[in-house]
Write an enzyme that holds these catalytic residues in place. Structure first.
Site, mmCIF file in Angstrom:
data_model
loop_
_atom_site.group_PDB
_atom_site.id
_atom_site.type_symbol
_atom_site.label_atom_id
_atom_site.label_comp_id
_atom_site.label_asym_id
_atom_site.label_seq_id
_atom_site.Cartn_x
_atom_site.Cartn_y
_atom_site.Cartn_z
ATOM 1 N N GLY A 44 40.584 38.842 43.789
ATOM 2 C CA GLY A 44 40.482 40.257 43.445
ATOM 3 C C GLY A 44 39.080 40.824 43.326
ATOM 4 O O GLY A 44 38.859 42.007 43.575
ATOM 5 N N ASP A 100 37.701 41.483 38.656
ATOM 6 C CA ASP A 100 38.154 42.840 38.970
ATOM 7 C C ASP A 100 38.890 43.456 37.788
ATOM 8 O O ASP A 100 38.723 44.632 37.502
ATOM 9 C CB ASP A 100 39.046 42.849 40.227
ATOM 10 C CG ASP A 100 40.194 41.848 40.138
ATOM 11 O OD1 ASP A 100 40.010 40.782 39.515
ATOM 12 O OD2 ASP A 100 41.264 42.117 40.687
ATOM 13 N N ASP A 103 43.220 41.626 31.897
ATOM 14 C CA ASP A 103 44.550 42.129 31.537
ATOM 15 C C ASP A 103 45.015 41.406 30.272
ATOM 16 O O ASP A 103 44.534 41.718 29.176
ATOM 17 C CB ASP A 103 45.451 41.863 32.762
ATOM 18 C CG ASP A 103 46.772 42.587 32.728
ATOM 19 O OD1 ASP A 103 47.401 42.594 31.666
ATOM 20 O OD2 ASP A 103 47.187 43.144 33.751
ATOM 21 N N LYS A 131 42.044 46.402 30.633
ATOM 22 C CA LYS A 131 43.298 46.963 30.101
ATOM 23 C C LYS A 131 43.506 46.372 28.709
ATOM 24 O O LYS A 131 44.292 45.429 28.542
ATOM 25 C CB LYS A 131 44.469 46.485 30.974
ATOM 26 C CG LYS A 131 44.882 47.383 32.095
ATOM 27 C CD LYS A 131 46.187 46.795 32.680
ATOM 28 C CE LYS A 131 46.516 47.420 33.997
ATOM 29 N NZ LYS A 131 47.725 46.788 34.593
ATOM 30 N N PHE A 152 49.972 50.082 36.885
ATOM 31 C CA PHE A 152 49.769 49.104 37.946
ATOM 32 C C PHE A 152 48.799 49.666 38.972
ATOM 33 O O PHE A 152 49.132 50.589 39.702
ATOM 34 C CB PHE A 152 51.088 48.690 38.595
ATOM 35 C CG PHE A 152 50.926 47.403 39.346
ATOM 36 C CD1 PHE A 152 50.664 47.401 40.702
ATOM 37 C CD2 PHE A 152 50.943 46.193 38.668
ATOM 38 C CE1 PHE A 152 50.450 46.208 41.388
ATOM 39 C CE2 PHE A 152 50.735 44.997 39.340
ATOM 40 C CZ PHE A 152 50.478 45.010 40.701
ATOM 41 N N VAL A 153 47.588 49.107 38.996
ATOM 42 C CA VAL A 153 46.535 49.647 39.855
ATOM 43 C C VAL A 153 46.238 48.720 41.034
ATOM 44 O O VAL A 153 46.330 47.497 40.908
ATOM 45 C CB VAL A 153 45.230 49.918 39.065
ATOM 46 C CG1 VAL A 153 45.426 51.072 38.102
ATOM 47 C CG2 VAL A 153 44.756 48.681 38.307
ATOM 48 N N ASP A 159 45.269 43.820 44.379
ATOM 49 C CA ASP A 159 46.419 43.817 45.297
ATOM 50 C C ASP A 159 47.744 44.061 44.598
ATOM 51 O O ASP A 159 47.870 43.939 43.383
ATOM 52 C CB ASP A 159 46.522 42.450 45.981
ATOM 53 C CG ASP A 159 47.097 41.372 45.040
ATOM 54 O OD1 ASP A 159 46.564 41.220 43.922
ATOM 55 O OD2 ASP A 159 48.070 40.712 45.428
ATOM 56 N N ARG A 165 44.301 45.612 48.996
ATOM 57 C CA ARG A 165 42.947 45.200 48.591
ATOM 58 C C ARG A 165 41.893 46.005 49.348
ATOM 59 O O ARG A 165 40.791 46.210 48.856
ATOM 60 C CB ARG A 165 42.732 43.708 48.881
ATOM 61 C CG ARG A 165 43.590 42.760 48.036
ATOM 62 C CD ARG A 165 43.061 41.350 48.140
ATOM 63 N NE ARG A 165 43.983 40.311 47.707
ATOM 64 C CZ ARG A 165 44.132 39.882 46.461
ATOM 65 N NH1 ARG A 165 43.436 40.423 45.489
ATOM 66 N NH2 ARG A 165 44.974 38.903 46.176
HETATM 67 C C1 PRP Z 1 43.976 39.037 38.470
HETATM 68 C C2 PRP Z 1 42.518 39.244 38.098
HETATM 69 C C3 PRP Z 1 42.316 38.254 36.999
HETATM 70 C C4 PRP Z 1 43.665 38.175 36.341
HETATM 71 C C5 PRP Z 1 43.634 38.984 35.099
HETATM 72 O O1 PRP Z 1 44.038 38.009 39.396
HETATM 73 O O2 PRP Z 1 41.655 39.011 39.177
HETATM 74 O O3 PRP Z 1 41.908 37.004 37.472
HETATM 75 O O4 PRP Z 1 44.618 38.705 37.254
HETATM 76 O O5 PRP Z 1 44.856 38.923 34.448
HETATM 77 P P1 PRP Z 1 45.023 38.251 33.018
HETATM 78 O O6 PRP Z 1 43.965 38.823 32.131
HETATM 79 O O7 PRP Z 1 46.413 38.698 32.617
HETATM 80 O O8 PRP Z 1 44.933 36.772 33.179
HETATM 81 P P2 PRP Z 1 45.344 37.626 40.223
HETATM 82 O O9 PRP Z 1 45.979 36.448 39.569
HETATM 83 O O10 PRP Z 1 46.160 38.869 40.435
HETATM 84 O O11 PRP Z 1 44.794 37.063 41.588
HETATM 85 P P3 PRP Z 1 43.853 37.723 42.690
HETATM 86 O O12 PRP Z 1 42.487 37.859 42.055
HETATM 87 O O13 PRP Z 1 43.874 36.748 43.814
HETATM 88 O O14 PRP Z 1 44.423 39.062 43.065
#
Ligand code: PRP
Length: 181
Positions: A44, A100, A103, A131, A152-153, A159, A165
């Site tokens: 991300g 990125d 959460d 968030k 949901f962004v 993605d 992306r």
């Molecule tokens: C997203 C983002 C963080 C994580 C945050 O990655 O890049 O790594 O989620 O969420 P959290 O605070 O609830 O753990 P994702 O797993 O969607 O993978 P990506 O980066 O490949 O899109």
């Protein structure tokens, strides 16, 4: 067209550019006497990382790590898996983890434990989006691009089901796209 699936644009290309430049300037000031190692957590953060390092004018180095936690859905599974580890040793280095989105904090709390065990000199987090409402693990970021509500962004690296992306802006996805209301 990807834009058709976007309910509302949260941050335009111009707004992202301006905020990333501010973050780069802040990092320049804070690391005036160090050469930080920026670690991009794939996938991300790849676009944010690329723009952020170009807004830093002092020496820095980069490395990449890939973790997976979400599968193809919209909520975290709670499972974190290292898909690709760092290429560099980090002992004694000043680390900035570049994300990125922050959460639940699940991914980052796991990652920070793992990186701390390798004895860096310091470790900070730079996340484009935060968030806080969703946090279940106590993770704080020293550099935050934007604090956002629980929507949901997608776009600018983020993605849904591996798509969106490449959108140059960040927008809220229409719920009908992921089977919501
Ligand atoms: C997203 C983002 C963080 C994580 C945050 O990655 O890049 O790594 O989620 O969420 P959290 O605070 O609830 O753990 P994702 O797993 O969607 O993978 P990506 O980066 O490949 O899109």
């Amino acid at each position: 067209m990807l834009h058709q699936d976007i309910e509302r644009i949260l941050f335009s290309e111009e707004e992202l550019k301006a905020r990333v430049a501010e973050l780069g300037a802040q990092i320049d000031r804070d690391y005036a006497n160090q050469t930080p190692l920026l670690i991009s957590v794939l996938r991300g953060s790849f676009i944010f990382m690329a723009d952020l390092v170009r807004s830093i004018t002092r020496p820095c180095t980069v490395d990449f790590m890939a973790v997976s936690s979400y599968g193809s859905g919209t909520t975290s599974s709670g499972q974190v898996k290292i898909v690709k580890d760092l290429s560099e040793q980090i002992e004694g280095r000043d680390i900035i983890v570049v994300e990125d989105i922050l959460d639940s904090g699940n991914t980052l709390s796991y990652l920070f434990q793992l990186l701390q065990a390798r004895h860096p000199a310091s470790i900070r987090l730079c996340t484009l989006l935060d968030k806080p409402e969703r946090r279940t693990k106590p993770v704080a970021a020293q550099y935050v691009g934007f604090t956002i509500p629980d929507a949901f962004v997608v776009g600018y690296g983020l993605d849904y089901d591996e798509k969106y992306r490449n959108l140059p802006c960040i927008g809220i996805l229409k719920p009908c796209v992921y089977g919501g209301e």
